[in-house]
Structure formats: C-alpha cells, structure tokens
Design a protein around this motif. Structure first.
Motif, PDB file in Angstrom:
ATOM      1  N   ASP A  88      30.438  62.206  48.448  1.00  0.00           N
ATOM      2  CA  ASP A  88      29.361  63.159  48.191  1.00  0.00           C
ATOM      3  C   ASP A  88      28.294  62.472  47.347  1.00  0.00           C
ATOM      4  O   ASP A  88      28.558  62.020  46.235  1.00  0.00           O
ATOM      5  CB  ASP A  88      29.897  64.396  47.470  1.00  0.00           C
ATOM      6  CG  ASP A  88      28.892  65.523  47.440  1.00  0.00           C
ATOM      7  OD1 ASP A  88      27.797  65.332  46.872  1.00  0.00           O
ATOM      8  OD2 ASP A  88      29.183  66.595  47.998  1.00  0.00           O
ATOM      9  N   THR A  89      27.086  62.427  47.867  1.00  0.00           N
ATOM     10  CA  THR A  89      26.022  61.656  47.218  1.00  0.00           C
ATOM     11  C   THR A  89      25.353  62.395  46.074  1.00  0.00           C
ATOM     12  O   THR A  89      24.564  61.797  45.336  1.00  0.00           O
ATOM     13  CB  THR A  89      24.940  61.287  48.249  1.00  0.00           C
ATOM     14  OG1 THR A  89      24.357  62.495  48.772  1.00  0.00           O
ATOM     15  CG2 THR A  89      25.533  60.471  49.385  1.00  0.00           C
ATOM     16  N   TYR A  90      25.640  63.684  45.898  1.00  0.00           N
ATOM     17  CA  TYR A  90      24.889  64.492  44.936  1.00  0.00           C
ATOM     18  C   TYR A  90      25.682  64.873  43.692  1.00  0.00           C
ATOM     19  O   TYR A  90      25.202  64.741  42.571  1.00  0.00           O
ATOM     20  CB  TYR A  90      24.380  65.763  45.621  1.00  0.00           C
ATOM     21  CG  TYR A  90      23.509  66.638  44.743  1.00  0.00           C
ATOM     22  CD1 TYR A  90      22.238  66.211  44.355  1.00  0.00           C
ATOM     23  CD2 TYR A  90      23.952  67.885  44.297  1.00  0.00           C
ATOM     24  CE1 TYR A  90      21.436  67.002  43.550  1.00  0.00           C
ATOM     25  CE2 TYR A  90      23.154  68.681  43.494  1.00  0.00           C
ATOM     26  CZ  TYR A  90      21.894  68.243  43.118  1.00  0.00           C
ATOM     27  OH  TYR A  90      21.103  69.024  42.315  1.00  0.00           O
ATOM     28  N   ILE A  91      26.901  65.350  43.875  1.00  0.00           N
ATOM     29  CA  ILE A  91      27.649  65.899  42.752  1.00  0.00           C
ATOM     30  C   ILE A  91      28.168  64.787  41.842  1.00  0.00           C
ATOM     31  O   ILE A  91      28.322  63.639  42.264  1.00  0.00           O
ATOM     32  CB  ILE A  91      28.832  66.757  43.248  1.00  0.00           C
ATOM     33  CG1 ILE A  91      29.824  65.895  44.040  1.00  0.00           C
ATOM     34  CG2 ILE A  91      28.344  67.913  44.089  1.00  0.00           C
ATOM     35  CD1 ILE A  91      31.069  66.657  44.470  1.00  0.00           C
ATOM     36  N   PRO A  92      28.449  65.096  40.574  1.00  0.00           N
ATOM     37  CA  PRO A  92      29.086  64.107  39.698  1.00  0.00           C
ATOM     38  C   PRO A  92      30.464  63.723  40.249  1.00  0.00           C
ATOM     39  O   PRO A  92      31.149  64.545  40.854  1.00  0.00           O
ATOM     40  CB  PRO A  92      29.209  64.850  38.361  1.00  0.00           C
ATOM     41  CG  PRO A  92      28.193  65.944  38.430  1.00  0.00           C
ATOM     42  CD  PRO A  92      28.117  66.349  39.864  1.00  0.00           C
ATOM     43  N   GLN A  93      30.862  62.493  40.043  1.00  0.00           N
ATOM     44  CA  GLN A  93      32.127  61.989  40.575  1.00  0.00           C
ATOM     45  C   GLN A  93      32.236  62.263  42.077  1.00  0.00           C
ATOM     46  O   GLN A  93      33.257  62.744  42.579  1.00  0.00           O
ATOM     47  CB  GLN A  93      33.334  62.604  39.853  1.00  0.00           C
ATOM     48  CG  GLN A  93      33.496  62.178  38.409  1.00  0.00           C
ATOM     49  CD  GLN A  93      32.614  62.965  37.454  1.00  0.00           C
ATOM     50  OE1 GLN A  93      32.557  64.187  37.524  1.00  0.00           O
ATOM     51  NE2 GLN A  93      31.910  62.279  36.571  1.00  0.00           N
ATOM     52  N   GLY A  94      31.157  61.945  42.790  1.00  0.00           N
ATOM     53  CA  GLY A  94      31.132  62.223  44.226  1.00  0.00           C
ATOM     54  C   GLY A  94      31.900  61.229  45.069  1.00  0.00           C
ATOM     55  O   GLY A  94      32.201  61.504  46.232  1.00  0.00           O
ATOM     56  N   GLU A  95      32.236  60.077  44.507  1.00  0.00           N
ATOM     57  CA  GLU A  95      32.965  59.070  45.273  1.00  0.00           C
ATOM     58  C   GLU A  95      34.411  59.505  45.472  1.00  0.00           C
ATOM     59  O   GLU A  95      35.102  59.889  44.527  1.00  0.00           O
ATOM     60  CB  GLU A  95      32.919  57.727  44.542  1.00  0.00           C
ATOM     61  CG  GLU A  95      33.556  56.588  45.309  1.00  0.00           C
ATOM     62  CD  GLU A  95      33.373  55.246  44.621  1.00  0.00           C
ATOM     63  OE1 GLU A  95      33.765  54.216  45.211  1.00  0.00           O
ATOM     64  OE2 GLU A  95      32.828  55.223  43.493  1.00  0.00           O
ATOM     65  N   ASN A  96      34.864  59.477  46.738  1.00  0.00           N
ATOM     66  CA  ASN A  96      36.232  59.880  47.089  1.00  0.00           C
ATOM     67  C   ASN A  96      36.563  61.273  46.551  1.00  0.00           C
ATOM     68  O   ASN A  96      37.659  61.527  46.054  1.00  0.00           O
ATOM     69  CB  ASN A  96      37.247  58.862  46.558  1.00  0.00           C
ATOM     70  CG  ASN A  96      37.096  57.512  47.220  1.00  0.00           C
ATOM     71  OD1 ASN A  96      36.829  57.416  48.420  1.00  0.00           O
ATOM     72  ND2 ASN A  96      37.246  56.447  46.443  1.00  0.00           N
ATOM     73  N   HIS A  97      35.610  62.176  46.681  1.00  0.00           N
ATOM     74  CA  HIS A  97      35.809  63.545  46.203  1.00  0.00           C
ATOM     75  C   HIS A  97      36.676  64.314  47.197  1.00  0.00           C
ATOM     76  O   HIS A  97      36.550  64.136  48.408  1.00  0.00           O
ATOM     77  CB  HIS A  97      34.466  64.244  46.036  1.00  0.00           C
ATOM     78  CG  HIS A  97      34.536  65.490  45.225  1.00  0.00           C
ATOM     79  ND1 HIS A  97      34.410  65.500  43.855  1.00  0.00           N
ATOM     80  CD2 HIS A  97      34.737  66.780  45.586  1.00  0.00           C
ATOM     81  CE1 HIS A  97      34.519  66.731  43.405  1.00  0.00           C
ATOM     82  NE2 HIS A  97      34.716  67.533  44.436  1.00  0.00           N
TER      83      HIS A  97
END
Length: 460
Positions: free
Chosen positions: A260-269
């Motif tokens: 996810d490119t927008y939310i915090p901690q978006g990597e491997n969400h």
C-alpha cells in the motif's frame, strides 16, 4: 480640536521617511523570485501538493462536495416519447389488424428420449499452498508527490519483472498534468504497452480472492483498484479510490498481503479477505496483471475463464446484480453502480443507463456525510458512456457539471471530453470545441480530445 492639536504636536515629519518608497520595489521583485523558485522542478514537486491541499480545503469549506447530487432527467422524457410513438402506431394500425385463427399442431405422445452427451471426467485443481509471499518486490510509496498512487503501484508491478525505472518514470508519462486527480487503469496499461519492452498488461473485472491467490501462487502479482475510507492529504475523512499491489496471502490468518503506497507501514500490509473485498467492490473488482510477454500463455492458463473479457464482465454483472439485492446503504450503491459498469463493458448501454439511474437514486438517498463517495466520477466514467450512447446528451452534460462541483479545479480531462461530446451531439459546436481544447490542455496527449478537434478541423 483638542485631539487634532495633540496629533499635530505629536507628528514627527521624520516618520514619513521610515519606509522609503524604494523599499516598496522589493515586494514585486520578491514575488517574481518566488514564482521562479516555485517553478523549479524539484521545488515545484515538493510544494505543489501542499499548496493544492490548502486550496482544496478552502474550496470544500465553501462548497461541501458531498452535497452535489446528480438527478437523471432524460430517461423519463425518452420513455414518454417512446410510449407516445408506440401508442400512435398501434392506433394507426388497429383497423388493419385481422385476428389469425390458431392452427393445430400435433404433439407427439409421451416424452421422447434425448441422448445426452457423455460426461467427461474433470481434473481436480491442484491445491494452493497455505501461504505465499512473492520475493523480489521493490516497495515504493507515493509520498511527496501529488496523487502518485497509480505510478507507484505500476512501478512496483514492473520492477518485479526487472524493469529499470521508478514511480517518477511512470509519472512523467501518465501524469503530464501534475494536478491530475487520477490515473485511469487504461492509462497504466498504455504505459506498459507503449513505453516498455517485452511487457504486457491485462485488465479484467469481476475478480475474487480465490483468483488473486491463484495468480500470486503462480508467480504473478496483481494490481487492484479499490476504494476505502481514510483521511486524504487535506486531512478530510472520506472515500478515496486507491490502487493496491497484491503480492501474497496467508490462509492461516485469512489475509492478503499488499503493498500500500499511502498508509503508514504500507509495505507488506495485511488485509483480511473481507476487508479487502469490501473495498474492492467499489471498482467492480477490477484487476490488472503486468507480465512478461514470453509468459503470456502461462498467465492465460491461470486465468481460465477470466482470460475472456466478456466472460469476466458477465461474471462481474452476476455478482453485482446479486449484491444490489442483498446489500444496503453505500455498499448497495456501489453494487448498483457496478451493474452499470458491467453493462458498459459489454456495450449494453441502455441497460447500463437504467442501472446507473438506480445507482444515482440510491446515492441521493444516502446521508449527507463523510460516507458519501462524491469522488466516484473522478475514477470511473462508465455513466458517460451509458448516457451518451443511449442518446441522453443532456444527462451527460448535467453529470459532468455535477462532477466539476465536487472537484473544484476541474482537472478531469475525461469529464471535459464527455461534456464536449454531448454538446457536439446537441449542435453546440463552439462549446464542444472549447471543452475538447480544455481536455487536451490538461492532458496534451489525450487522444480522444485530439481526434475530435482534428475531425472538426480546428487546432488544439
């Protein structure tokens, strides 16, 4: 008089020289310097979205976008005209109609046996692994760029296949207007097909979780377009369209793994299957697969029936029709809208127009609060196709105007284009030319707008 005399005694002629007039010349110089600095690319890219946020905050405070509601008008008028024509025709033909006596048809006695095709044994599908997390994903976010969700997701989808580029490479092509509110799926697909070597991009509708898992397990990550409620860049809570890159799943936890490119901690969400599907619904379960051309056959085999575009649209239509009957509130609106979108994809424009009429009726009955997805027409243009190809040109114009009311800065080139098409159909040629030119000004390579201007024999 006492006050005046005191003022005269207190007045010091030297005060007039505290701010020499020559200093006033500095103000316009500073303004010009600020404009020059702002337009330096690396400065503009970091400040433009902040300035835009401030402008949008002011605009929304003055004109709340959730209060803009489209009410279709032309369908009832068209139905009245059709009914009048039908009634007049029946009246004119009535004296000439002669009843025809029924003829007897012999019916064979008893049922006849029909030879049924012999059943063919089918192979059971290979069970999928419980957990898959694809390696080789290079995470990119969209921050410090304006509406860079599309470029960032496509960049990840391409770099997974060893493409040499990044979000800015994509953005330079698909966002020729830096203030563009949205990048359409077809624009991302066009970038892959025209700007990369050896890659393809396939778009389908009506996807489901099982298909996503099957594709990921087969080594093909998937770009999906979804909607969800969150705080936007201006701090306003509401519904937004958003791409998400699916790169894994975990059945033991019941989650999909996305970038996810927008939310915090978006990597491997991780999103639960239900949470993901609830957001996916608002885009008719659209998905795009980027792939190497030399693996196209493998991808098509994994897709199965979804390899057929019409089949996937029929599947989406079936799901949306069922959900329109079973859901309530804003989710019912999304489902009804999807019925229209599926009909558009099948080029069944009259059916699509009826479906969108119902969807907009549901929208008008939603509470005027943050749950109203007023940005819907920023991302999806199906209603314009439906109304235009059903001959409902004024509805196209009215819908475009309502959409502009929700944007504020009118930067949607597709909306300008469709309003121009409707104006042209109604004989408002000058207005149409102006709208086509605006669509091309906003997006210099916007092929539909350029084509219409060429057909009209005028320059952009």
């Amino acid at each position: 008089m006492v006050f005046f005399s005191q003022f005269v005694r207190c007045y010091n002629p030297a005060m007039r020289y505290r701010f020499p007039s020559k200093y006033l010349l500095v103000i316009p110089v500073l303004c010009v310097l600020a404009v020059v600095l702002y337009n330096i690319p690396f400065v503009h890219s970091r400040l433009a979205w902040r300035i835009e946020n401030l402008r949008v905050r002011i605009q929304y405070a003055i004109n709340p976008p959730e209060e803009a509601v489209f009410q279709p008008q032309e369908q009832a008028q068209l139905e009245n005209q059709v009914n009048a024509i039908v009634n007049a025709t029946l009246t004119a033909l009535a004296p000439a109609l002669t009843p025809i006596p029924p003829t007897s048809t012999s019916i064979p006695e008893g049922p006849t046996s029909t030879r049924m095709p012999s059943s063919t044994p089918t192979l059971s599908p290979t069970p999928l692994p419980d957990t898959i997390r694809l390696e080789g994903v290079k995470y990119e976010d969209q921050h410090n760029r304006y509406n860079f969700c599309g470029p960032a997701n496509l960049s990840m989808a391409l770099t997974f296949w060893d493409w040499d580029g990044n979000r800015d490479t994509v953005g330079e092509y698909v966002k020729s207007n830096k203030d563009d509110k949205n990048v359409m799926p077809y624009e991302l697909q066009d970038f892959v097909q025209s700007q990369t070597d050896g890659h393809g991009a396939l778009i389908r509708y009506g996807g489901d979780t099982n298909l996503l898992k099957k594709l990921v397990a087969g080594g093909f990550p998937v770009v999906t377009e979804k909607g969800y409620y969150t705080y936007d860049m201006t701090g306003r809570y509401g519904w937004l369209g958003h791409y998400q890159f699916v790169t894994g799943y975990d059945d033991t936890k019941g989650v999909l793994v996305v970038q996810d490119t927008y939310i915090p901690q978006g990597e491997n969400h991780e999103f639960t299957y239900k949470e993901f599907n609830d957001g996916w619904r608002s885009f008719d379960n659209l998905f795009m697969v980027v792939y190497p051309l030399d693996r196209e056959g493998e991808l098509l085999q994994l897709l199965g029936d979804y390899a057929d575009t019409d089949w996937s649209s029929r599947k989406a239509l079936e799901v949306a029709t069922n959900e329109t009957s079973s859901l309530i509130g804003v989710e019912q609106y999304f489902a009804a809208f999807n019925v229209g979108t599926s009909h558009v994809n099948l080029k069944e424009y009259m059916d699509a127009a009826y479906a969108y009429d119902y969807a907009f009726q549901l929208y008008a009955n939603l509470p005027k609060d943050d749950l109203r997805p007023f940005r819907m027409l920023w991302y999806q243009t199906g209603p314009y196709f439906a109304y235009y190809y059903s001959g409902r040109y004024q509805d196209v114009i009215d819908l475009a105007n309502i959409t502009f009311d929700t944007v504020g800065d009118d930067v949607l080139e597709e909306t300008w284009y469709w309003r121009g098409m409707a104006e042209l159909a109604l004989g408002q040629t000058d207005a149409a030319i102006a709208d086509f030119r605006e669509s091309v000004r906003l997006h210099p390579d916007f092929t539909p707008g350029l084509y219409q201007l060429e057909q009209l024999g005028v320059s952009p």
